[in-house]
Scaffold this active site. Structure first.
Site, PDB file in Angstrom:
ATOM      1  N   HIS A  26      46.867  47.432  85.981  1.00 58.08           N
ATOM      2  CA  HIS A  26      45.404  47.015  86.413  1.00 58.08           C
ATOM      3  C   HIS A  26      44.885  48.541  87.085  1.00 58.08           C
ATOM      4  CE1 HIS A  26      42.439  45.710  89.522  1.00 58.08           C
ATOM      5  NE2 HIS A  26      42.353  44.634  88.829  1.00 58.08           N
TER       6      HIS A  26
ATOM      7  N   ASP B 168      53.603  45.684  91.340  1.00 58.26           N
ATOM      8  CA  ASP B 168      52.190  44.881  91.524  1.00 58.26           C
ATOM      9  C   ASP B 168      52.440  43.476  91.390  1.00 58.26           C
ATOM     10  OD1 ASP B 168      49.787  43.608  91.204  1.00 58.26           O
ATOM     11  OD2 ASP B 168      48.911  44.980  90.113  1.00 58.26           O
TER      12      ASP B 168
ATOM     13  N   GLN C 228      50.067  38.589  89.857  1.00 60.46           N
ATOM     14  CA  GLN C 228      50.032  37.541  89.022  1.00 60.46           C
ATOM     15  C   GLN C 228      51.227  36.958  88.944  1.00 60.46           C
ATOM     16  OE1 GLN C 228      47.407  36.524  87.615  1.00 60.46           O
ATOM     17  NE2 GLN C 228      46.085  38.307  88.031  1.00 60.46           N
TER      18      GLN C 228
ATOM     19  N   LYS D 206      44.931  35.010  95.140  1.00 60.58           N
ATOM     20  CA  LYS D 206      45.610  34.690  93.688  1.00 60.58           C
ATOM     21  C   LYS D 206      46.625  33.410  94.005  1.00 60.58           C
ATOM     22  CE  LYS D 206      44.385  39.141  91.617  1.00 60.58           C
ATOM     23  NZ  LYS D 206      43.209  38.501  90.673  1.00 60.58           N
TER      24      LYS D 206
ATOM     25  N   CYS E  41      39.559  44.865  84.609  1.00 59.48           N
ATOM     26  CA  CYS E  41      40.197  46.180  85.301  1.00 59.48           C
ATOM     27  C   CYS E  41      41.255  46.638  84.658  1.00 59.48           C
ATOM     28  CB  CYS E  41      40.298  45.459  86.785  1.00 59.48           C
ATOM     29  SG  CYS E  41      38.750  45.109  87.617  1.00 59.48           S
TER      30      CYS E  41
END
Length: 404
Positions: free
Chosen positions: A117, A194, A197, A220, A362
């Site tokens: 991202h 990261d 998700q 999220k 992104c």
């Protein structure tokens, strides 16, 4: 719709009216339990934290710090390793502007991957422009996973940081974090993950993963916007300087000198996101109450069904690995993803509307790698079921008829 999914779906006011929401990877809908927690925090229970000597302020301070403990439990870390930020983007920027700037010099290197991202690319480019570090890009396997065999060949003692996505927001491919940590640590580098998700779908244990930094966003995770988390090892946080100055992060201020609060408070200047922290804790309670194993199984099953249905069409290209998690990116021949998304959002004859994401998500370097300007992306949550897939497929058929 199964009775089990229906029981969950009715908890989400944002899904009322038969709307087929397939954009959870961008932001998840909120269950009533989270809405209630944020409303109570903003109304009946509201007060500032850390400063007031009156009872409600003390009670809110206890609730706010309980949210930090809840977050640490959710991650498998320690309470004093959890920094509240505005989201994963701010978490990564915090690491770039403090730890990385102070521990890296010109000629040092960072390894990212092709599928990252922008939030895990741009902060490192800014750091490169400030101090002269170099950025290496790890390629992907043929099916769209981060190629850790290639990473092992790239990494050497010049690398100080490896920064990778746990789950790709475009391809749904899953990183073997423990393997990545071993590769990074073998050359003396730190690993930043990261987890935006991954957090809503995978039970997290930062100790077992052996990473050094972990970032995610609450929105999220079925929680509110405006809050996220940076987890970092205690010994790393203790050595990091603050990056913003103001109230709450200080020990003592004079015009000659300021001393700072210990971590994590010294990274949280100003009045914190009180309401959002309590909402995030409520989201974690709700998600773990439903079960992360159930979330993982449910979203894997839906992803497999949609991939199979799309692959059966000769006018669709499906991206990512077969075992992608919760996310399916695809292209419909001769139809721009924005056109597909617009038509899906128009009410069909049976009254259905479908929400997907269309664009570069992104992740423009990944789009360049895939050779497309954009993709259509369907992503699932615990409230999703096969009726959403059926509505999407009908919408694709309707789009194909419109475009001939």
């Amino acid at each position: 719709m199964s009775a089990e999914t229906l029981t969950l779906r009715v908890q989400f006011p944002g899904l009322a009216g038969g709307w087929h929401y397939l954009d959870t990877a961008a932001t998840a809908q909120k269950p009533q339990a989270v809405i209630d927690a944020t409303v109570a925090a903003m109304g009946r229970d509201y007060a500032t934290v850390h400063r007031g000597v009156y009872a409600r302020s003390a009670e809110m301070t206890l609730a706010f710090e309980a949210a930090r403990r809840r977050t640490a439990q959710f991650l498998g870390g320690r309470e004093d390793e959890v920094v509240f930020t505005r989201g994963a983007t701010e978490s990564i920027n915090l690491v770039a502007q403090t730890w990385a700037q102070d521990n890296m010099k010109a000629g040092d290197r960072i390894l990212v991957s092709t599928l990252e991202h922008h939030a895990n690319i741009v902060p490192w480019q800014m750091l490169r422009d400030r101090i002269g570090i170099e950025i290496d890009v790890c390629p992907l396997t043929a099916d769209g996973a981060i190629d850790l065999e290639a990473a092992e060949k790239i990494l050497d003692e010049r690398h100080k940081l490896v920064a990778l996505a746990h789950v790709s927001n475009v391809l749904g491919s899953v990183l073997h974090v423990e393997h990545a940590a071993k590769l990074a640590h073998n050359v003396g580098a730190k690993l930043l993950v990261d987890g935006c998700q991954a957090a809503p779908r995978i039970a997290l244990d930062v100790a077992a993963m052996d990473c050094d930094f972990y970032a995610f966003s609450a929105h999220k995770l079925y929680g509110p916007t405006g809050i996220g988390v940076l987890w970092a090892r205690r010994e790393i946080l203790e050595d990091m300087r603050p990056w913003q100055g103001g109230g709450a992060m200080i020990d003592r201020v004079t015009f000659d000198e300021t001393t700072y609060a210990p971590a994590p408070q010294r990274f949280e200047a100003g009045t914190p996101m009180i309401i959002e922290a309590l909402g995030m804790a409520a989201a974690m309670d709700w998600l773990e109450g439903v079960g992360l194993e159930r979330a993982l199984r449910h979203e894997r099953e839906l992803t497999a069904v949609l991939r199979r249905e799309l692959a059966a069409r000769n006018d669709v290209t499906v991206f990512g690995p077969e075992d992608s998690l919760g996310i399916v990116s695809f292209a419909l021949d001769g139809v721009h993803p924005h056109d597909l998304g617009t038509i899906l959002d128009e009410e069909a004859a049976d009254g259905t509307r479908v929400a997907i994401r269309a664009g570069h998500h992104c992740a423009q370097p990944l789009m360049d790698h895939l050779g497309v300007p954009a993709t259509a992306r369907a992503s699932f949550g615990l409230y999703s079921d096969e009726s959403d897939i059926e509505a999407l497929l009908k919408g694709i058929e309707r789009t194909r008829r419109i475009f001939g």
